[in-house]
Design a protein around this motif. Structure first.
Motif, mmCIF file in Angstrom:
data_model
loop_
_atom_site.group_PDB
_atom_site.id
_atom_site.type_symbol
_atom_site.label_atom_id
_atom_site.label_comp_id
_atom_site.label_asym_id
_atom_site.label_seq_id
_atom_site.Cartn_x
_atom_site.Cartn_y
_atom_site.Cartn_z
ATOM 1 N N GLY A 205 -15.693 5.352 -1.503
ATOM 2 C CA GLY A 205 -16.763 5.044 -0.569
ATOM 3 C C GLY A 205 -17.921 4.282 -1.167
ATOM 4 N N GLU A 206 -17.978 4.209 -2.503
ATOM 5 C CA GLU A 206 -19.070 3.483 -3.156
ATOM 6 C C GLU A 206 -18.843 1.975 -3.074
ATOM 7 N N LYS A 207 -19.925 1.218 -3.102
ATOM 8 C CA LYS A 207 -19.856 -0.230 -3.042
ATOM 9 C C LYS A 207 -19.240 -0.797 -4.322
ATOM 10 N N VAL A 208 -18.361 -1.775 -4.167
ATOM 11 C CA VAL A 208 -17.729 -2.433 -5.312
ATOM 12 C C VAL A 208 -18.635 -3.567 -5.789
ATOM 13 N N THR A 209 -18.989 -3.558 -7.065
ATOM 14 C CA THR A 209 -19.850 -4.602 -7.618
ATOM 15 C C THR A 209 -19.020 -5.788 -8.106
ATOM 16 N N ARG A 210 -19.663 -6.927 -8.319
ATOM 17 C CA ARG A 210 -18.956 -8.104 -8.824
ATOM 18 C C ARG A 210 -18.405 -7.840 -10.225
ATOM 19 N N VAL A 211 -19.170 -7.114 -11.020
ATOM 20 C CA VAL A 211 -18.713 -6.780 -12.370
ATOM 21 C C VAL A 211 -17.413 -5.983 -12.302
ATOM 22 N N GLU A 212 -17.335 -5.049 -11.378
ATOM 23 C CA GLU A 212 -16.122 -4.241 -11.226
ATOM 24 C C GLU A 212 -14.950 -5.109 -10.768
ATOM 25 N N LYS A 213 -15.214 -6.078 -9.900
ATOM 26 C CA LYS A 213 -14.161 -7.001 -9.480
ATOM 27 C C LYS A 213 -13.663 -7.822 -10.674
ATOM 28 N N GLU A 214 -14.590 -8.278 -11.504
ATOM 29 C CA GLU A 214 -14.219 -9.072 -12.675
ATOM 30 C C GLU A 214 -13.413 -8.245 -13.666
ATOM 31 N N GLU A 215 -13.809 -6.998 -13.840
ATOM 32 C CA GLU A 215 -13.072 -6.108 -14.753
ATOM 33 C C GLU A 215 -11.666 -5.851 -14.244
ATOM 34 N N ARG A 216 -11.541 -5.649 -12.937
ATOM 35 C CA ARG A 216 -10.222 -5.406 -12.341
ATOM 36 C C ARG A 216 -9.343 -6.652 -12.457
ATOM 37 N N ALA A 217 -9.933 -7.820 -12.232
ATOM 38 C CA ALA A 217 -9.198 -9.078 -12.354
ATOM 39 C C ALA A 217 -8.725 -9.289 -13.789
ATOM 40 N N SER A 218 -9.571 -8.953 -14.760
ATOM 41 C CA SER A 218 -9.201 -9.082 -16.178
ATOM 42 C C SER A 218 -8.033 -8.166 -16.518
ATOM 43 N N GLU A 219 -8.047 -6.982 -15.961
ATOM 44 C CA GLU A 219 -6.971 -6.021 -16.199
ATOM 45 C C GLU A 219 -5.641 -6.538 -15.649
ATOM 46 N N ILE A 220 -5.669 -7.101 -14.431
ATOM 47 C CA ILE A 220 -4.457 -7.636 -13.820
ATOM 48 C C ILE A 220 -3.929 -8.824 -14.633
ATOM 49 N N ALA A 221 -4.835 -9.712 -15.044
ATOM 50 C CA ALA A 221 -4.437 -10.882 -15.838
ATOM 51 C C ALA A 221 -3.803 -10.453 -17.154
ATOM 52 N N LYS A 222 -4.386 -9.441 -17.789
ATOM 53 C CA LYS A 222 -3.858 -8.945 -19.064
ATOM 54 C C LYS A 222 -2.471 -8.348 -18.882
ATOM 55 N N GLN A 223 -2.283 -7.578 -17.818
ATOM 56 C CA GLN A 223 -0.979 -6.953 -17.580
ATOM 57 C C GLN A 223 0.100 -7.987 -17.282
ATOM 58 N N LEU A 224 -0.218 -8.955 -16.442
ATOM 59 C CA LEU A 224 0.779 -9.957 -16.056
ATOM 60 C C LEU A 224 1.119 -10.909 -17.195
ATOM 61 N N SER A 225 0.251 -11.017 -18.188
ATOM 62 C CA SER A 225 0.512 -11.912 -19.324
ATOM 63 C C SER A 225 1.009 -11.163 -20.556
ATOM 64 N N ASP A 226 1.330 -9.871 -20.391
ATOM 65 C CA ASP A 226 1.747 -9.041 -21.525
ATOM 66 C C ASP A 226 3.276 -9.059 -21.663
ATOM 67 N N ASN A 227 3.773 -9.885 -22.589
ATOM 68 C CA ASN A 227 5.222 -9.968 -22.808
ATOM 69 C C ASN A 227 5.815 -8.657 -23.306
#
Length: 289
Positions: A205-227
């Motif tokens: 229920g808490e508001k999502v901040t831009r920093v949290e969006k950036e952190e989540r995006a970084s996590e997804i990018a790291k996972q998808l690029s992890d051979n």
């Protein structure tokens, strides 16, 4: 043969019209690799569609691709976003490597239980062929690690000494560009409507901040690029894995009978036509065949 082509065109036009009505959008079909040689043709293809018919702010891209160049993906996204405010990607079969990167520039990604994306391993031209960058970097990293432990064989030492440092730098740059693009596009497009936390019980229920969006995006990018996670450049990642392991929101149309039938009627018929003509690259829209 002309009569058969005319029948195919008419059938595809009807099936594509059904999908454009369903999505309230313009629709295009992209089949094949993603390399610099197609940029001008793609620009003309998009402009032709945009200038014919009623103005539309939404585009749906039906994508079938083995991958290609991250730099070319960036250019295609710039072209599309110049003309359309909202972009959806539909993956009836598979969009691998750079095709996966392409999908990450969408506001929504549609897949069913048989669809696949892939690890984001961009391809770099080594002077002879287009090769996956991360595979090279992983192998060099292993050799350097063995060297630090004085475990290199004589053959491995020769291989390491013969590496082209400029080419390795290109591989590293391609990897960094891929991650940068994913982070930017996910935050700007995919996460634009992510306003409140839902899956995290501590922040529900808490508001999502831009920093949290950036952190989540970084996590997804790291996972998808992890051979090390996927073990293979050609690993096919399902909608279920993307949702549960990567925690990336996918619009799963597996149980939407009406939409699934419409997508397969269009996609499978067109893929069959492309295969019969042994085409390596194919674009289709209501204005272009």
């Amino acid at each position: 043969m002309r009569e058969l082509d005319d029948y195919v065109k008419e059938a595809l036009a009807k099936r594509l019209a059904d999908l454009e009505a369903h999505f309230c959008s313009d629709c295009i079909f992209y089949y094949g690799p993603i390399f610099p040689s197609i940029e001008k043709r793609f620009r003309e293809f998009i402009e032709l569609l945009k200038n014919n018919g009623k103005p539309n702010s939404r585009l749906v891209v039906f994508l079938n691709s083995p991958g290609g160049s991250a730099e070319t993906v960036e250019k295609l996204v710039e072209m599309i976003r110049h003309h359309y405010k909202e972009v959806f990607f539909v993956v009836p079969d598979e969009a691998m490597s750079a095709g996966t990167i392409f999908c990450m520039a969408g506001d929504r990604i549609y897949m069913d239980y048989s669809s696949s994306l892939g690890p984001i391993d961009p391809q770099v031209f080594n002077g002879k062929d287009w090769v996956p960058a991360l595979g090279y970097l992983d192998q060099v990293e292993k050799l350097i690690e063995k060297s630090s432990k004085n475990e290199l064989t004589e053959a491995e030492l020769i291989i390491l000494q013969n590496q082209d440092l400029a080419l390795l730098s290109q591989f590293e740059q391609a990897k960094n560009l891929t991650i940068t693009l994913l982070k930017r596009w996910l935050v700007e497009y995919k996460f634009k409507d992510w306003k409140k936390h839902q899956s995290n019980p501590e922040k529900s229920g808490e508001k999502v901040t831009r920093v949290e969006k950036e952190e989540r995006a970084s996590e997804i990018a790291k996972q998808l690029s992890d051979n090390k996670l996927w073990h293979s450049h050609g690993r096919k990642i399902s909608a279920t894995t993307l949702s549960k392991v990567i925690r990336l929101k996918i619009e799963d149309y597996s149980k939407d009978d009406d939409l699934r039938i419409k997508i397969r009627a269009y996609n499978d018929f067109l893929i069959d036509y492309i295969t019969r003509h042994d085409a390596k690259f194919f674009l289709h829209s209501r204005c272009y065949f």
